[in-house]
Write a protein that holds these residues in place. Sequence first.
Motif, PDB file in Angstrom:
ATOM      1  N   GLN A 184       0.845  -1.185   0.000  1.00 48.84           N
ATOM      2  CA  GLN A 184       0.000   0.000   0.000  1.00 48.84           C
ATOM      3  C   GLN A 184       0.888   1.245   0.000  1.00 48.84           C
ATOM      4  OE1 GLN A 184      -3.246   0.029   2.834  1.00 48.84           O
ATOM      5  NE2 GLN A 184      -3.622  -2.163   2.600  1.00 48.84           N
ATOM      6  N   SER A 185       0.286   2.394  -0.164  1.00 51.83           N
ATOM      7  CA  SER A 185       1.003   3.660  -0.294  1.00 51.83           C
ATOM      8  C   SER A 185       1.960   3.897   0.868  1.00 51.83           C
ATOM      9  CB  SER A 185      -0.005   4.810  -0.363  1.00 51.83           C
ATOM     10  OG  SER A 185       0.618   6.060  -0.184  1.00 51.83           O
ATOM     11  N   ALA A 186       3.040   4.621   0.587  1.00 49.86           N
ATOM     12  CA  ALA A 186       4.001   4.969   1.636  1.00 49.86           C
ATOM     13  C   ALA A 186       3.347   5.772   2.760  1.00 49.86           C
ATOM     14  CB  ALA A 186       5.156   5.752   1.039  1.00 49.86           C
ATOM     15  N   SER A 187       2.227   6.419   2.472  1.00 50.82           N
ATOM     16  CA  SER A 187       1.532   7.189   3.509  1.00 50.82           C
ATOM     17  C   SER A 187       0.956   6.288   4.594  1.00 50.82           C
ATOM     18  CB  SER A 187       0.413   8.031   2.882  1.00 50.82           C
ATOM     19  OG  SER A 187      -0.571   7.196   2.296  1.00 50.82           O
ATOM     20  N   THR A 188       0.821   4.978   4.302  1.00 49.50           N
ATOM     21  CA  THR A 188       0.294   4.042   5.295  1.00 49.50           C
ATOM     22  C   THR A 188       1.394   3.478   6.183  1.00 49.50           C
ATOM     23  OG1 THR A 188       0.516   2.084   3.874  1.00 49.50           O
ATOM     24  CG2 THR A 188      -1.525   3.365   3.672  1.00 49.50           C
ATOM     25  N   ALA A 189       2.647   3.789   5.868  1.00 45.26           N
ATOM     26  CA  ALA A 189       3.772   3.214   6.603  1.00 45.26           C
ATOM     27  C   ALA A 189       3.874   3.796   8.009  1.00 45.26           C
ATOM     28  CB  ALA A 189       5.074   3.460   5.853  1.00 45.26           C
ATOM     29  N   ARG A 190       4.429   2.991   8.902  1.00 44.65           N
ATOM     30  CA  ARG A 190       4.840   3.437  10.232  1.00 44.65           C
ATOM     31  C   ARG A 190       6.286   3.008  10.415  1.00 44.65           C
ATOM     32  NH1 ARG A 190       0.681   5.177   9.193  1.00 44.65           N
ATOM     33  NH2 ARG A 190      -1.228   5.402  10.450  1.00 44.65           N
ATOM     34  N   THR A 191       7.089   3.892  11.001  1.00 40.66           N
ATOM     35  CA  THR A 191       8.489   3.583  11.244  1.00 40.66           C
ATOM     36  C   THR A 191       8.701   3.438  12.742  1.00 40.66           C
ATOM     37  OG1 THR A 191       9.238   4.713   9.243  1.00 40.66           O
ATOM     38  CG2 THR A 191      10.865   4.364  10.961  1.00 40.66           C
ATOM     39  N   VAL A 192       9.260   2.307  13.123  1.00 44.57           N
ATOM     40  CA  VAL A 192       9.407   1.950  14.533  1.00 44.57           C
ATOM     41  C   VAL A 192      10.894   1.958  14.913  1.00 44.57           C
ATOM     42  CG1 VAL A 192       8.957   0.184  16.280  1.00 44.57           C
ATOM     43  CG2 VAL A 192       7.328   0.529  14.400  1.00 44.57           C
ATOM     44  N   ARG A 193      11.207   2.662  15.982  1.00 44.57           N
ATOM     45  CA  ARG A 193      12.550   2.663  16.563  1.00 44.57           C
ATOM     46  C   ARG A 193      12.422   2.468  18.071  1.00 44.57           C
ATOM     47  NH1 ARG A 193      12.503   6.753  12.631  1.00 44.57           N
ATOM     48  NH2 ARG A 193      14.157   6.604  11.051  1.00 44.57           N
ATOM     49  N   VAL A 194      13.445   1.919  18.670  1.00 43.28           N
ATOM     50  CA  VAL A 194      13.493   1.793  20.131  1.00 43.28           C
ATOM     51  C   VAL A 194      14.743   2.522  20.608  1.00 43.28           C
ATOM     52  CG1 VAL A 194      13.705   0.216  22.088  1.00 43.28           C
ATOM     53  CG2 VAL A 194      12.258  -0.403  20.149  1.00 43.28           C
ATOM     54  N   ARG A 195      14.556   3.509  21.442  1.00 45.70           N
ATOM     55  CA  ARG A 195      15.677   4.282  21.979  1.00 45.70           C
ATOM     56  C   ARG A 195      15.536   4.371  23.496  1.00 45.70           C
ATOM     57  NH1 ARG A 195      16.604   3.141  17.496  1.00 45.70           N
ATOM     58  NH2 ARG A 195      17.384   4.453  15.784  1.00 45.70           N
ATOM     59  N   ASP A 196      16.597   3.967  24.187  1.00 42.78           N
ATOM     60  CA  ASP A 196      16.593   3.957  25.660  1.00 42.78           C
ATOM     61  C   ASP A 196      15.393   3.195  26.207  1.00 42.78           C
ATOM     62  OD1 ASP A 196      18.937   5.526  25.764  1.00 42.78           O
ATOM     63  OD2 ASP A 196      17.757   7.365  25.534  1.00 42.78           O
ATOM     64  N   GLY A 197      15.053   2.093  25.542  1.00 45.45           N
ATOM     65  CA  GLY A 197      13.972   1.248  26.005  1.00 45.45           C
ATOM     66  C   GLY A 197      12.579   1.709  25.631  1.00 45.45           C
ATOM     67  N   GLU A 198      12.453   2.873  24.983  1.00 38.09           N
ATOM     68  CA  GLU A 198      11.144   3.411  24.611  1.00 38.09           C
ATOM     69  C   GLU A 198      10.865   3.149  23.127  1.00 38.09           C
ATOM     70  OE1 GLU A 198       8.633   7.659  24.540  1.00 38.09           O
ATOM     71  OE2 GLU A 198      10.754   7.618  25.145  1.00 38.09           O
ATOM     72  N   VAL A 199       9.689   2.619  22.837  1.00 38.37           N
ATOM     73  CA  VAL A 199       9.287   2.380  21.453  1.00 38.37           C
ATOM     74  C   VAL A 199       8.761   3.684  20.859  1.00 38.37           C
ATOM     75  CG1 VAL A 199       7.770   1.082  19.912  1.00 38.37           C
ATOM     76  CG2 VAL A 199       8.718  -0.028  21.949  1.00 38.37           C
ATOM     77  N   LEU A 200       9.421   4.142  19.784  1.00 37.43           N
ATOM     78  CA  LEU A 200       9.058   5.393  19.123  1.00 37.43           C
ATOM     79  C   LEU A 200       8.460   5.065  17.756  1.00 37.43           C
ATOM     80  CD1 LEU A 200      12.370   7.329  19.899  1.00 37.43           C
ATOM     81  CD2 LEU A 200      10.261   7.309  21.249  1.00 37.43           C
ATOM     82  N   VAL A 201       7.256   5.539  17.497  1.00 39.03           N
ATOM     83  CA  VAL A 201       6.559   5.261  16.241  1.00 39.03           C
ATOM     84  C   VAL A 201       6.270   6.572  15.528  1.00 39.03           C
ATOM     85  CG1 VAL A 201       4.563   4.165  15.156  1.00 39.03           C
ATOM     86  CG2 VAL A 201       5.474   3.232  17.296  1.00 39.03           C
ATOM     87  N   SER A 202       6.679   6.655  14.270  1.00 42.01           N
ATOM     88  CA  SER A 202       6.407   7.850  13.469  1.00 42.01           C
ATOM     89  C   SER A 202       5.660   7.458  12.208  1.00 42.01           C
ATOM     90  CB  SER A 202       7.702   8.583  13.117  1.00 42.01           C
ATOM     91  OG  SER A 202       8.604   7.724  12.432  1.00 42.01           O
ATOM     92  N   ASP A 203       4.859   8.370  11.687  1.00 44.53           N
ATOM     93  CA  ASP A 203       4.138   8.123  10.445  1.00 44.53           C
ATOM     94  C   ASP A 203       5.081   8.228   9.258  1.00 44.53           C
ATOM     95  OD1 ASP A 203       1.835   7.854  11.897  1.00 44.53           O
ATOM     96  OD2 ASP A 203       1.135   9.895  11.537  1.00 44.53           O
ATOM     97  N   GLY A 204       4.823   7.418   8.232  1.00 39.10           N
ATOM     98  CA  GLY A 204       5.591   7.495   7.003  1.00 39.10           C
ATOM     99  C   GLY A 204       6.751   6.523   6.974  1.00 39.10           C
ATOM    100  N   PRO A 205       7.443   6.449   5.831  1.00 41.11           N
ATOM    101  CA  PRO A 205       8.542   5.497   5.631  1.00 41.11           C
ATOM    102  C   PRO A 205       9.812   5.930   6.341  1.00 41.11           C
ATOM    103  CG  PRO A 205       8.283   6.873   3.704  1.00 41.11           C
ATOM    104  CD  PRO A 205       7.154   7.237   4.624  1.00 41.11           C
ATOM    105  N   PHE A 206      10.781   5.013   6.404  1.00 40.90           N
ATOM    106  CA  PHE A 206      12.027   5.302   7.116  1.00 40.90           C
ATOM    107  C   PHE A 206      12.839   6.383   6.431  1.00 40.90           C
ATOM    108  CE2 PHE A 206      13.660   2.465   3.892  1.00 40.90           C
ATOM    109  CZ  PHE A 206      14.980   2.817   3.720  1.00 40.90           C
ATOM    110  N   ALA A 207      12.707   6.529   5.119  1.00 40.51           N
ATOM    111  CA  ALA A 207      13.474   7.526   4.368  1.00 40.51           C
ATOM    112  C   ALA A 207      12.525   8.434   3.601  1.00 40.51           C
ATOM    113  CB  ALA A 207      14.437   6.840   3.403  1.00 40.51           C
ATOM    114  N   GLU A 208      12.699   9.723   3.756  1.00 40.93           N
ATOM    115  CA  GLU A 208      11.887  10.691   3.019  1.00 40.93           C
ATOM    116  C   GLU A 208      12.592  11.003   1.703  1.00 40.93           C
ATOM    117  OE1 GLU A 208       8.934  11.659   3.741  1.00 40.93           O
ATOM    118  OE2 GLU A 208       8.842  10.690   5.695  1.00 40.93           O
ATOM    119  N   THR A 209      12.302  10.221   0.696  1.00 41.74           N
ATOM    120  CA  THR A 209      12.917  10.391  -0.613  1.00 41.74           C
ATOM    121  C   THR A 209      11.831  10.497  -1.672  1.00 41.74           C
ATOM    122  OG1 THR A 209      13.052   7.997  -0.961  1.00 41.74           O
ATOM    123  CG2 THR A 209      14.950   9.045   0.084  1.00 41.74           C
ATOM    124  N   LYS A 210      12.232  10.907  -2.860  1.00 41.85           N
ATOM    125  CA  LYS A 210      11.280  11.040  -3.957  1.00 41.85           C
ATOM    126  C   LYS A 210      10.658   9.701  -4.293  1.00 41.85           C
ATOM    127  CE  LYS A 210      10.992  12.603  -8.775  1.00 41.85           C
ATOM    128  NZ  LYS A 210      11.757  13.127  -9.939  1.00 41.85           N
TER     129      LYS A 210
END
Length: 245
Positions: A179-205
């Motif tokens: 599905q579209s990149a707009s449906t993506a979620r990017t997940v990172r864990v930093r200092d034990g905290e799960v961080l979720v952001s909207d969109g793909p891991f790389a903001e490219t054309k």
Amino acid sequence: MTYLLLICVPETVQLTPEESAAMGPATEAWVTEMDGRGVRQEGSALRPVREAATVRVRDGEVLVSDGPFAETKEQIAGYDVVECSSLAEAIEVAGKHPVAPFGAIEVRPFDPAGWWRSADRPGPDHVPEYLMIHCLDESAELSPADDCDVPGSPAAREQQAWDAETGASGVKLAGGRLQSASTARTVRVRDGEVLVSDGPFAETKEQVAGLNVLTCPGMAEAIQIASQHPTARIGTFELRSFAQG
């Protein structure tokens, strides 16, 4: 719902010897848990991004360059296909991945047709040769002839012919459209905290739009197969070989 987890790692990441030694057992534990839950369908690590080949077709000419489709800090290092009851569960699965504390996991749903694999796909002892990553500029306006989503269009017919030929020859082992990149979620864990952001891991054309697993004797054949796909005229294919082991 079927999701693709793109495992993304900075090429410059520096792990301590202890962290590097722990990665193997941690990854094995994650795979064991997700296989046991019936979540994980398949997955694999990829060889370094410097070994990638990027394929485009412009005005009938096949253009091949070294390296990935996008020059970004984080690059795709592997993937997993998971079957989850919801996006929340897919994010929970991604947050447990051992790469999440220093890299990123892009979570993308497949189109309704979902991920598929050949019924006679070789067993786990056989590692397919290449991952063909479809990359498209979602903002580009296509002519009806070049749009694979237009039923009966030349591009749609070429897509069907490519699928039929590579499927019948056994070259294409698995694949799926995302599905579209707009449906993506990017997940990172930093200092034990799960961080979720909207969109793909790389903001490219260009963004990842789908993928196929190919079995080929060499990169030259993989490039030739990719160049015959109708998307090569309007987008890009990144070809990556799988890590062995």
